[in-house]
Design a protein around this motif. Structure first.
Motif, short mmCIF file in Angstrom:
data_model
loop_
_atom_site.label_atom_id
_atom_site.label_comp_id
_atom_site.label_asym_id
_atom_site.label_seq_id
_atom_site.Cartn_x
_atom_site.Cartn_y
_atom_site.Cartn_z
N GLU A 139 0.83 -1.21 0.00
CA GLU A 139 0.00 0.00 0.00
C GLU A 139 0.86 1.25 0.00
N GLN A 140 1.95 1.26 0.78
CA GLN A 140 2.82 2.42 0.81
C GLN A 140 3.50 2.63 -0.53
N GLN A 141 3.93 1.55 -1.17
CA GLN A 141 4.56 1.69 -2.49
C GLN A 141 3.55 2.20 -3.50
N ARG A 142 2.31 1.76 -3.40
CA ARG A 142 1.27 2.21 -4.31
C ARG A 142 1.02 3.71 -4.10
N LYS A 143 1.02 4.16 -2.85
CA LYS A 143 0.82 5.58 -2.57
C LYS A 143 1.97 6.41 -3.12
N LEU A 144 3.19 5.90 -2.96
CA LEU A 144 4.35 6.64 -3.44
C LEU A 144 4.39 6.72 -4.95
N SER A 145 3.93 5.67 -5.61
CA SER A 145 3.97 5.66 -7.07
C SER A 145 2.79 6.42 -7.67
N GLY A 146 1.82 6.76 -6.85
CA GLY A 146 0.66 7.50 -7.35
C GLY A 146 -0.41 6.63 -7.94
N ALA A 147 -0.24 5.33 -7.86
CA ALA A 147 -1.24 4.42 -8.41
C ALA A 147 -2.44 4.36 -7.47
N LYS A 148 -3.59 4.13 -8.05
CA LYS A 148 -4.80 4.02 -7.25
C LYS A 148 -5.01 2.58 -6.83
N LYS A 149 -5.80 2.41 -5.79
CA LYS A 149 -6.13 1.06 -5.34
C LYS A 149 -6.91 0.35 -6.44
N PRO A 150 -6.70 -0.94 -6.58
CA PRO A 150 -7.48 -1.66 -7.59
C PRO A 150 -8.95 -1.67 -7.17
N ARG A 151 -9.81 -1.44 -8.15
CA ARG A 151 -11.25 -1.39 -7.87
C ARG A 151 -11.80 -2.79 -7.72
N LYS A 152 -12.76 -2.91 -6.86
CA LYS A 152 -13.46 -4.18 -6.72
C LYS A 152 -14.44 -4.29 -7.87
N GLU A 153 -14.56 -5.49 -8.39
CA GLU A 153 -15.51 -5.71 -9.48
C GLU A 153 -16.93 -5.63 -8.91
N PRO A 154 -17.81 -4.87 -9.57
CA PRO A 154 -19.18 -4.80 -9.07
C PRO A 154 -19.87 -6.15 -9.22
N SER A 155 -20.67 -6.47 -8.22
CA SER A 155 -21.37 -7.75 -8.29
C SER A 155 -22.53 -7.62 -9.27
N SER A 156 -22.76 -8.67 -10.03
CA SER A 156 -23.80 -8.63 -11.06
C SER A 156 -25.12 -9.17 -10.53
N SER A 157 -25.33 -9.16 -9.22
CA SER A 157 -26.55 -9.70 -8.65
C SER A 157 -27.70 -8.71 -8.67
N SER A 158 -27.42 -7.42 -8.98
CA SER A 158 -28.49 -6.41 -8.95
C SER A 158 -29.44 -6.56 -10.15
N GLY A 159 -28.96 -6.98 -11.28
CA GLY A 159 -29.80 -7.22 -12.44
C GLY A 159 -30.11 -5.96 -13.22
N SER A 160 -29.80 -4.81 -12.72
CA SER A 160 -30.08 -3.55 -13.41
C SER A 160 -28.78 -2.96 -13.90
N ASP A 161 -28.76 -2.61 -15.22
CA ASP A 161 -27.54 -2.05 -15.79
C ASP A 161 -27.43 -0.58 -15.55
N SER A 162 -28.54 0.14 -15.38
CA SER A 162 -28.49 1.59 -15.20
C SER A 162 -28.58 1.87 -13.70
N SER A 163 -27.40 1.94 -13.07
CA SER A 163 -27.37 2.17 -11.64
C SER A 163 -26.83 3.56 -11.32
N ASP A 164 -27.04 4.52 -12.25
CA ASP A 164 -26.52 5.86 -12.01
C ASP A 164 -27.47 6.72 -11.18
N GLY A 165 -28.60 6.23 -10.80
CA GLY A 165 -29.51 6.93 -9.91
C GLY A 165 -30.30 8.05 -10.52
N ASP A 166 -30.43 8.13 -11.86
CA ASP A 166 -31.21 9.20 -12.53
C ASP A 166 -32.62 8.70 -12.77
N SER A 167 -33.46 8.78 -11.78
CA SER A 167 -34.84 8.42 -11.99
C SER A 167 -35.67 9.68 -11.98
N ASP A 168 -36.37 9.96 -13.09
CA ASP A 168 -37.14 11.19 -13.23
C ASP A 168 -38.53 11.04 -12.78
#
Length: 136
Positions: free
Chosen positions: A107-136
């Motif tokens: 983690e310290q080497q990653r901080k020093l190099s400026g790299a970001k933490k690896p993202r966790k893969e989103p779980s596909s159990s929600s079933g909805s592809d549009s999860s940006d929260g724009d419901s009108d």
């Protein structure tokens, strides 16, 4: 007399003293961060943690040094098969500590190099592809 001579010698030496370039000759002290793991206890300290109550109960007026001396004597008189139990506990604590240190270094080497933490893969159990929260 001697102090006066030492003072004169010191003043003469300091008159021609040139400090080192850079950090002034002092070594930087690595400070432990909040997230740094704490070193694991040795087998003896694990033994002391388990047996301290046994020593303090009959001797409530013992000072810390007296307790430490009693525990050290108990440890030296302890049979080897009982010491093995604490050695195994200490070994497992050391392995956990080593793993935490490795993770912390990464983690310290990653901080020093400026790299970001690896993202966790989103779980596909929600079933909805549009999860940006724009419901009108």
């Amino acid at each position: 007399m001697r102090a006066d001579r030492d003072k004169l010698r010191h003043d003469n030496e300091m008159a021609t003293y040139v400090p080192m370039a850079g950090d002034g000759g002092k070594r930087a002290v690595k400070r432990k961060g909040r997230d740094d793991p704490i070193r694991p206890p040795s087998a003896f300290f694990l033994f002391c943690g388990c047996r301290r109550g046994e020593v303090m109960k009959p001797n409530p007026v013992f000072a810390a040094g007296d307790i430490a001396n009693t525990l050290a004597r108990m440890w030296s008189e302890c049979p080897p098969d009982e010491k093995v139990k604490y050695d195994v506990l200490a070994k497992s604590a050391e392995e956990k500590y080593t793993a935490l240190v490795d993770v912390n270094k990464d983690e310290q080497q990653r901080k020093l190099s400026g790299a970001k933490k690896p993202r966790k893969e989103p779980s596909s159990s929600s079933g909805s592809d549009s999860s940006d929260g724009d419901s009108d």
